[in-house]
Write a protein that holds these residues in place. Structure first.
Motif, mmCIF file in Angstrom:
data_model
loop_
_atom_site.group_PDB
_atom_site.id
_atom_site.type_symbol
_atom_site.label_atom_id
_atom_site.label_comp_id
_atom_site.label_asym_id
_atom_site.label_seq_id
_atom_site.Cartn_x
_atom_site.Cartn_y
_atom_site.Cartn_z
ATOM 1 N N ASN A 78 4.830 23.312 -10.372
ATOM 2 C CA ASN A 78 4.661 24.603 -9.704
ATOM 3 C C ASN A 78 4.839 24.381 -8.211
ATOM 4 O O ASN A 78 5.293 23.308 -7.778
ATOM 5 N N VAL A 79 4.487 25.352 -7.419
ATOM 6 C CA VAL A 79 4.775 25.280 -5.988
ATOM 7 C C VAL A 79 4.070 24.117 -5.316
ATOM 8 O O VAL A 79 4.540 23.591 -4.303
ATOM 9 N N TRP A 80 2.931 23.649 -5.869
ATOM 10 C CA TRP A 80 2.187 22.570 -5.225
ATOM 11 C C TRP A 80 2.698 21.192 -5.610
ATOM 12 O O TRP A 80 2.482 20.227 -4.866
ATOM 13 N N GLY A 81 3.329 21.072 -6.760
ATOM 14 C CA GLY A 81 3.831 19.756 -7.137
ATOM 15 C C GLY A 81 4.040 19.630 -8.629
ATOM 16 O O GLY A 81 3.843 20.583 -9.397
ATOM 17 N N VAL A 82 4.421 18.436 -9.046
ATOM 18 C CA VAL A 82 4.608 18.171 -10.469
ATOM 19 C C VAL A 82 3.239 18.040 -11.126
ATOM 20 O O VAL A 82 2.222 17.824 -10.465
ATOM 21 N N SER A 83 3.212 18.161 -12.428
ATOM 22 C CA SER A 83 1.953 18.048 -13.156
ATOM 23 C C SER A 83 1.376 16.648 -12.990
ATOM 24 O O SER A 83 2.088 15.678 -12.707
ATOM 25 N N ASP A 84 0.065 16.546 -13.187
ATOM 26 C CA ASP A 84 -0.609 15.265 -12.971
ATOM 27 C C ASP A 84 -0.034 14.154 -13.841
ATOM 28 O O ASP A 84 0.104 13.013 -13.402
ATOM 29 N N ASP B 170 2.978 13.734 -14.809
ATOM 30 C CA ASP B 170 4.231 13.271 -14.219
ATOM 31 C C ASP B 170 3.979 12.481 -12.940
ATOM 32 O O ASP B 170 4.698 11.529 -12.634
ATOM 33 N N LEU B 171 2.966 12.881 -12.190
ATOM 34 C CA LEU B 171 2.564 12.113 -11.009
ATOM 35 C C LEU B 171 2.121 10.708 -11.413
ATOM 36 O O LEU B 171 2.512 9.705 -10.787
ATOM 37 N N TYR B 172 1.335 10.613 -12.467
ATOM 38 C CA TYR B 172 0.870 9.297 -12.923
ATOM 39 C C TYR B 172 2.025 8.451 -13.463
ATOM 40 O O TYR B 172 2.013 7.219 -13.342
ATOM 41 N N SER C 257 0.846 -1.202 0.000
ATOM 42 C CA SER C 257 0.000 0.000 0.000
ATOM 43 C C SER C 257 0.872 1.239 0.000
ATOM 44 O O SER C 257 1.796 1.354 0.827
ATOM 45 N N GLU C 258 0.567 2.163 -0.904
ATOM 46 C CA GLU C 258 1.360 3.389 -1.006
ATOM 47 C C GLU C 258 0.445 4.606 -1.142
ATOM 48 O O GLU C 258 -0.631 4.528 -1.760
ATOM 49 N N PHE C 259 0.907 5.714 -0.580
ATOM 50 C CA PHE C 259 0.294 7.018 -0.824
ATOM 51 C C PHE C 259 1.251 7.787 -1.715
ATOM 52 O O PHE C 259 2.414 8.029 -1.342
ATOM 53 N N VAL C 260 0.810 8.151 -2.902
ATOM 54 C CA VAL C 260 1.680 8.777 -3.903
ATOM 55 C C VAL C 260 1.180 10.194 -4.162
ATOM 56 O O VAL C 260 0.028 10.398 -4.586
ATOM 57 N N TYR C 261 2.056 11.170 -3.933
ATOM 58 C CA TYR C 261 1.678 12.587 -3.987
ATOM 59 C C TYR C 261 2.674 13.347 -4.845
ATOM 60 O O TYR C 261 3.882 13.081 -4.797
ATOM 61 N N GLY C 262 2.175 14.300 -5.617
ATOM 62 C CA GLY C 262 3.036 15.037 -6.528
ATOM 63 C C GLY C 262 3.789 16.186 -5.906
ATOM 64 O O GLY C 262 4.697 16.735 -6.515
ATOM 65 N N GLY C 263 3.425 16.566 -4.682
ATOM 66 C CA GLY C 263 4.122 17.636 -3.983
ATOM 67 C C GLY C 263 4.956 17.077 -2.852
ATOM 68 O O GLY C 263 5.300 15.892 -2.819
ATOM 69 N N ALA D 249 6.147 -6.563 -10.449
ATOM 70 C CA ALA D 249 7.303 -7.414 -10.753
ATOM 71 C C ALA D 249 7.690 -8.274 -9.555
ATOM 72 O O ALA D 249 8.322 -9.331 -9.717
ATOM 73 N N GLN D 250 7.321 -7.841 -8.362
ATOM 74 C CA GLN D 250 7.595 -8.615 -7.146
ATOM 75 C C GLN D 250 6.553 -9.709 -6.920
ATOM 76 O O GLN D 250 6.653 -10.475 -5.956
ATOM 77 N N GLY D 251 5.548 -9.743 -7.777
ATOM 78 C CA GLY D 251 4.510 -10.754 -7.649
ATOM 79 C C GLY D 251 3.488 -10.445 -6.568
ATOM 80 O O GLY D 251 2.809 -11.361 -6.085
ATOM 81 N N LYS D 252 3.351 -9.181 -6.212
ATOM 82 C CA LYS D 252 2.425 -8.788 -5.161
ATOM 83 C C LYS D 252 1.320 -7.890 -5.726
ATOM 84 O O LYS D 252 1.553 -7.149 -6.688
ATOM 85 N N PRO D 253 0.134 -7.946 -5.143
ATOM 86 C CA PRO D 253 -0.898 -6.973 -5.522
ATOM 87 C C PRO D 253 -0.593 -5.620 -4.891
ATOM 88 O O PRO D 253 0.124 -5.538 -3.886
ATOM 89 N N PHE D 254 -1.117 -4.569 -5.464
ATOM 90 C CA PHE D 254 -0.837 -3.232 -4.931
ATOM 91 C C PHE D 254 -2.132 -2.465 -4.681
ATOM 92 O O PHE D 254 -3.156 -2.681 -5.319
ATOM 93 N N PHE D 255 -2.029 -1.570 -3.697
ATOM 94 C CA PHE D 255 -3.066 -0.572 -3.415
ATOM 95 C C PHE D 255 -2.375 0.770 -3.391
ATOM 96 O O PHE D 255 -1.561 1.045 -2.503
ATOM 97 N N LEU D 256 -2.673 1.604 -4.374
ATOM 98 C CA LEU D 256 -2.098 2.947 -4.445
ATOM 99 C C LEU D 256 -3.187 3.988 -4.247
ATOM 100 O O LEU D 256 -4.233 3.929 -4.901
ATOM 101 N N HIS D 257 -2.938 4.918 -3.331
ATOM 102 C CA HIS D 257 -3.788 6.096 -3.192
ATOM 103 C C HIS D 257 -3.001 7.270 -3.754
ATOM 104 O O HIS D 257 -1.968 7.661 -3.213
ATOM 105 N N ILE D 258 -3.482 7.819 -4.859
ATOM 106 C CA ILE D 258 -2.795 8.904 -5.561
ATOM 107 C C ILE D 258 -3.532 10.207 -5.293
ATOM 108 O O ILE D 258 -4.755 10.279 -5.441
ATOM 109 N N MET D 259 -2.784 11.244 -4.911
ATOM 110 C CA MET D 259 -3.371 12.574 -4.668
ATOM 111 C C MET D 259 -2.787 13.568 -5.656
ATOM 112 O O MET D 259 -1.580 13.790 -5.696
ATOM 113 N N THR D 260 -3.644 14.177 -6.490
ATOM 114 C CA THR D 260 -3.176 15.080 -7.546
ATOM 115 C C THR D 260 -3.099 16.523 -7.046
ATOM 116 O O THR D 260 -3.591 16.861 -5.968
#
Length: 725
Positions: A467-473, A475-477, A427-433, A489-500
């Motif tokens: 910009n000051v808040w983060g990379v463009s969407d 690039d975040l994706y 599980s990951e939280f992925v944020y552009g800023g 590639a590790q053979g695991k399922p993933f849960f990603l929460h992405i915040m734009t």
């Protein structure tokens, strides 16, 4: 016989600058209200009573605030001697500095005893000490004192004009005077100042304000200073003491909500004062529910919530009245599909063509609504990003004041990531800023997620725009896809929460993507839509796409202002659940709360698990039990059966019939007390659980839960579970 005017008393002569400041401040207040009124447009009907209230009550609010604003000048007029400086020797300077240090230490000590304030939190007292340092070396009637007074007057005038201009910008963004958002923004000066610099010609504005302040001071200079013919320190001390008493009385006798006496929230806001409301919001950023809001007997509140949370697929583990732990059982087997949850910055429902927008901003999302499970009546918890993240990760009603994400003691809470992690997900939280903003990285990294943000982008990575808040969407994706590739590639399922971040002022994005202008909200929305379409297009080429569920929603709406204190149309958000191989397209008309997303998603995956979520799996819920929790930082809303119940500090309550199209609302008659009690129970129990650490994850929460046996009644299918709002 000659007539002559008696000369003013020395004390009145000394107080002349105070009168100048009061008059100037009141004029600035009137000009600010006129500008805000013009900006509001049709939000305030052309009724003389509205204007009378806004400007009449507003003048009182300005006078009350002036008591605080005037303190730098009051201290100057009190301390500075008339003709001879009081401190002229080394011994005198040592004594004065020692007195300042002792005063600083005393204030810090009192603040520590009351609130355990650290040196980092009381540093503004050092500014006061520096301001006081030179005053005894000045003389009011000498050039030194007169020059210092004019400099102080210019600085205060510029500051007040700057605050007025800032209120115009803040109103344009949020439709209110300064509130808790301004307090939050003050903490993150890098992002906020950067956002202002990228959004507005700040250098030009500051120069114009400086020129304006100099011009006003020059035109009114004869009102600022008049020779003091001999005022005494004792008389000035009486004045300072009286001002202190007045400040205490104002603090004790006036609150920010005393102005809220009309049915139009814009009028109420115009009648307020931004400076006063800023500090009121600062004081109320941590609101203890039991102290400020209506309550029920504790056992009754818990009993109501246990009854409200009971759904067909849920069974309480025990009869303990204060334990909300339930076993959620679905017919197996569980589908351990990958999950990508995207919370899109400020994606209001009314930007979408599917909801009637005619600007053609969202062709990708409009098309996706026909390919997805599309929820037409989803409502956000709040008006800030942290409220959306809180709802989507913890499935709890909003707490008064700060979000749980920003509170102390928010580690190891029962989260959506925990349920996935128990099944071997990453599980990951992925944020552009930068995730230190709003405490996001700390919260997610201490609640089951790996936090990935702007600092984790590999060196040499292509960044199309930032910009000051983060990379463009886009690039975040790209970063998110790289994380998904790695985990797969590790053979695991993933849960990603992405915040734009792209759909946020200053509304800048890579060139050439959409035919809408840079720096405009329409352009940012169109780019956000383009980036989502591009992301899904790239994801379709991945080997894991077929076994991935994409959940796309908003963190909150783009605007929060309206005539009503909780304008319900400002909480309407889109919600998509997209997985062509597993979830058939359909429209879901049921009222859906943001906190319903986690349990509904887990239900679609047929997960059986232990839960203390407050949200519902909407497809397991009997028709008529739907509800939502639209709230501000201090007004806690409960939407059910077409009625909006709002709980407020001071143990106040109002129940309204909201207009879902305009956000306006009218008082409900009679009040439905059952709904009031439900609202109280939900918010009281949620706040109490967090306060006492009972939202925490327990080791036994990982205990496997057996699915429903094949002979058990099948759960309600999504297609049969629709009902109107």
């Amino acid at each position: 016989m000659s007539l002559s005017h008696p000369s003013s008393s020395p004390l009145r002569q000394r107080l002349r600058p105070l009168g100048w400041l009061a008059a100037t401040y009141l004029v600035i207040g009137v000009i600010t209200r006129i500008a805000l009124l013009v900006m509001t447009g049709k939000g305030v009907s052309p009724n003389p009573l509205n204007y009378l209230y806004a400007f009449g009550v507003g003048a009182i609010a300005d006078l009350v605030t002036f008591v605080y604003v005037a303190w730098p000048l009051v201290l100057f007029l009190w301390i500075v001697p008339t003709d001879r400086p009081r401190v002229r020797s080394l011994v005198g300077w040592v004594g004065w500095i020692a007195a300042l240090l002792a005063g600083f230490g005393l204030c810090w000590g009192l603040l520590y005893l009351k609130w355990q304030a650290s040196l980092h939190e009381v540093w503004p007292l050092a500014i006061l000490a520096i301001y006081l340092l030179p005053l005894p070396a000045l003389a009011y009637n000498r050039r030194s004192g007169r020059g210092y007074l004019y400099g102080l007057a210019l600085a205060m005038l510029f500051g007040l004009m700057f605050v007025g201009a800032s209120e115009l910008v803040f109103w344009n963004e949020f439709g209110v005077r300064f509130n808790f958002i301004a307090v939050d923004y003050l903490v993150y000066t890098t992002e906020v100042i950067g956002n202002i610099r990228e959004s507005y010609p700040i250098g030009t504005w500051l120069a114009l304000l400086a020129v304006g302040a100099v011009l006003v001071l020059w035109l009114t200079r004869r009102r600022v200073w008049r020779r003091d013919e001999g005022s005494r320190f004792g008389a000035r001390s009486v004045l300072a003491l009286a001002w202190l008493v007045l400040s205490v009385l104002v603090t004790a006798g006036f609150t920010a909500d005393m102005k809220d006496r009309t049915d139009n929230n814009y009028v109420n806001e115009l009648a307020g004062n931004g400076i006063f409301q800023f500090f009121a919001a600062f004081r109320s950023s941590h609101l203890d529910y039991a102290k400020f809001y209506r309550t029920l007997p504790q056992d009754e509140a818990y009993a109501r919530v246990r009854k409200l949370l009971k759904t067909p697929e849920a069974t309480y583990l025990n009869d303990s009245p204060h334990d909300l732990t339930r076993e959620i059982r679905h017919s197996g087997p569980e589908q351990h599909l990958n999950v990508v949850l995207i919370s899109v910055e400020s994606l209001s429902a009314d930007y979408l063509g599917v909801f009637g927008n005619k600007q053609h901003l969202t062709p990708q999302l409009d098309a996706l609504s026909r390919q997805s499970m599309f929820f037409e009546n989803a409502y956000a918890n709040g008006t800030r990003t942290v409220r959306g993240l809180e709802a989507l990760s913890l499935s709890i009603p909003p707490t008064p004041g700060d979000s749980v994400i920003k509170m102390k003691g928010n580690e190891n809470l029962f989260s959506l990531a925990d349920i996935f992690n128990d099944r071997g997900y990453v599980s990951e939280f992925v944020y552009g800023g930068y995730g230190y903003f709003d405490n996001m990285n700390y919260f997610f990294s201490h609640n089951g997620y790996l936090a990935v943000d702007r600092k984790d982008y590999p060196k040499g990575a292509v960044i199309h725009h930032e910009n000051v808040w983060g990379v463009s969407d886009e690039d975040l994706y790209t970063m998110a896809l790289a994380q998904m590739d790695r985990i797969h590639a590790q053979g695991k399922p993933f849960f990603l929460h992405i915040m734009t971040t792209s759909n946020h002022r200053p509304y800048t994005f890579p060139a050439g993507r959409v035919d809408f202008p840079q720096g405009s909200r329409s352009g940012a929305v169109a780019y956000t839509d383009w980036a989502i379409g591009d992301f899904l297009k790239r994801a379709r080429d991945k080997p894991y796409f077929k076994d991935t569920v994409f959940v796309i929603t908003a963190d909150h709406d783009a605007a929060s202002a309206g005539k009503a204190s909780i304008p319900i149309n400002r909480y309407h958000i889109p919600l998509y659940i997209y997985s062509p191989a597993h979830i058939p397209p359909q429209k879901v008309e049921r009222l859906t709360s943001q906190i319903d997303v986690p349990p509904t998603l887990l239900g679609l995956l047929h997960f059986s698990y232990r839960s203390r979520f407050f949200g519902y799996d909407v497809f397991q819920l009997e028709p008529g039990r739907e509800r939502a929790f639209p709230a501000t930082y201090e007004k806690l809303g409960y939407l059910r059966h077409g009625l909006l119940t709002a709980l407020e500090p001071g143990r106040k309550m109002e129940q309204l019939v909201p207009d879902f199209a305009t956000g306006d609302a009218t008082p409900a008659h009679p009040v439905d007390q059952a709904l009031v009690d439900e609202a109280i129970a939900y918010y009281q129990v949620a706040a109490n659980l967090f306060k006492h650490g009972e939202l925490a994850r327990r080791p036994e929460d990982s205990t496997p839960v057996a699915p429903l046996p094949p002979s058990a009644p099948a759960p309600a299918s999504p297609a049969s579970a629709d009902s109107a709002r």
